[in-house]
Design a protein around this motif. Sequence first.
Motif, PDB file in Angstrom:
ATOM      1  N   SER A 300       0.828  -1.208   0.000  1.00 57.96           N
ATOM      2  CA  SER A 300       0.000   0.000   0.000  1.00 57.96           C
ATOM      3  C   SER A 300       0.857   1.250   0.000  1.00 57.96           C
ATOM      4  N   ARG A 301       0.367   2.265  -0.709  1.00 61.04           N
ATOM      5  CA  ARG A 301       1.014   3.581  -0.740  1.00 61.04           C
ATOM      6  C   ARG A 301       0.818   4.240   0.630  1.00 61.04           C
ATOM      7  N   ILE A 302       1.866   4.762   1.174  1.00 61.01           N
ATOM      8  CA  ILE A 302       1.807   5.420   2.473  1.00 61.01           C
ATOM      9  C   ILE A 302       1.686   6.923   2.267  1.00 61.01           C
ATOM     10  N   ARG A 303       0.576   7.476   2.748  1.00 68.13           N
ATOM     11  CA  ARG A 303       0.366   8.919   2.677  1.00 68.13           C
ATOM     12  C   ARG A 303       0.939   9.565   3.935  1.00 68.13           C
ATOM     13  N   PRO A 304       1.908  10.435   3.816  1.00 64.84           N
ATOM     14  CA  PRO A 304       2.533  11.009   5.013  1.00 64.84           C
ATOM     15  C   PRO A 304       1.594  11.966   5.743  1.00 64.84           C
ATOM     16  N   THR A 305       1.744  12.064   7.038  1.00 63.59           N
ATOM     17  CA  THR A 305       1.031  13.065   7.803  1.00 63.59           C
ATOM     18  C   THR A 305       1.690  14.422   7.583  1.00 63.59           C
ATOM     19  N   LEU A 306       0.990  15.491   7.966  1.00 67.30           N
ATOM     20  CA  LEU A 306       1.574  16.815   7.847  1.00 67.30           C
ATOM     21  C   LEU A 306       2.824  16.931   8.709  1.00 67.30           C
ATOM     22  N   SER A 307       2.832  16.276   9.861  1.00 72.68           N
ATOM     23  CA  SER A 307       4.015  16.306  10.724  1.00 72.68           C
ATOM     24  C   SER A 307       5.213  15.677  10.023  1.00 72.68           C
ATOM     25  N   GLU A 308       4.978  14.577   9.311  1.00 68.97           N
ATOM     26  CA  GLU A 308       6.070  13.922   8.583  1.00 68.97           C
ATOM     27  C   GLU A 308       6.569  14.788   7.434  1.00 68.97           C
ATOM     28  N   ILE A 309       5.631  15.440   6.735  1.00 65.15           N
ATOM     29  CA  ILE A 309       6.027  16.337   5.652  1.00 65.15           C
ATOM     30  C   ILE A 309       6.850  17.497   6.204  1.00 65.15           C
ATOM     31  N   TYR A 310       6.394  18.030   7.331  1.00 61.34           N
ATOM     32  CA  TYR A 310       7.116  19.144   7.946  1.00 61.34           C
ATOM     33  C   TYR A 310       8.546  18.736   8.298  1.00 61.34           C
ATOM     34  N   ARG A 311       8.700  17.556   8.874  1.00 60.48           N
ATOM     35  CA  ARG A 311      10.040  17.104   9.237  1.00 60.48           C
ATOM     36  C   ARG A 311      10.912  16.927   7.993  1.00 60.48           C
ATOM     37  N   GLU A 312      10.311  16.495   6.897  1.00 63.68           N
ATOM     38  CA  GLU A 312      11.076  16.319   5.652  1.00 63.68           C
ATOM     39  C   GLU A 312      11.621  17.632   5.133  1.00 63.68           C
ATOM     40  N   VAL A 313      10.778  18.698   5.164  1.00 63.79           N
ATOM     41  CA  VAL A 313      11.161  19.940   4.486  1.00 63.79           C
ATOM     42  C   VAL A 313      11.791  20.973   5.412  1.00 63.79           C
TER      43      VAL A 313
END
Length: 316
Positions: A300-313
Amino acid sequence: MDGIPTGPRTRGPDHPTEEGHEVLELERLTRAYGEHLAVDEVSFTVPDGRMVGFVGGNGAGKTTTMRMVMGVLAPSAGGVRWDGEPLTREDRIRFGYMPEERGLYPKQPVLAQLTYLGQLHGMSAEQARERSQDLLTRFGLGERLKSKVEELSLGNQQRAQIIASVLGDPKLLVLDEPFSGLDPAAVDQMSELLREHTSAGVPVLFSSHQLDLVDRLCDSIVVLHGGKVVAEGSSEELRANAPLRYRLTMAGDTGWVRGMPGVEVIDLDGPSVLVQPEGEEVAERLLADAVGRGTVREFSRIRPTLSEIYREVAVA
């Protein structure tokens, strides 16, 4: 602001005055302290009837940006426009602002103080008192009208501060951490209040460290890091631009995935592995290989949470 007039605005045919079409525009807004750039060419818009979440770590530049919007600080470069025109003092009088350091006087009665603030926004004393009393009652402070601000709990002080920002029919709301210190019930109440304003066409810009709340409430999100905008868009747009990741779970061990070209293993725990393939074609090859090796229980494709996106960028 350098080069921006402070007198009454004039409009031509390209900048109509119809209500409900007002947009806040930040144009390469910059603030320097010596050689340090606290805000570095920040540009984004807050359209009418939209709620924009402004997120970033401590020191990212959110508060400095909001202070420049409200005229508390002058920009070193860049500017702010309202409905296509340079922002003026007269425009800002019509805005609702909740500063980081708050602004209510602790030793004054809350109703009297809100009434006074309403008058500063052009309301009559009677109108300001009635509106303040209605909002205080709505948010559970109807029995504390004569209480001094310092006699209220921190959460109730926050309620009163938000009420102060929405007095006087604001044309724009700029709120610095408005949900800080609020319990879940108060968060729901204040969320409803903000939605009422966006439904009436009011643009709302607010900062928050509560990313789940930003995700739930906001039409778009601006992520600030080191004084720069590092990501911008709706939650779905930010997720669509996030790295492609899949969860593969099999009946047997998935350690073999480590040797597959084009696949980065993020996390592996026996039969389950989280991977970041270089593209969809690589993901399809991974699935085909997995099927050839045994029983696949999940892919399954994993959709990141906003917290995970924030940590990435935004987190180095």
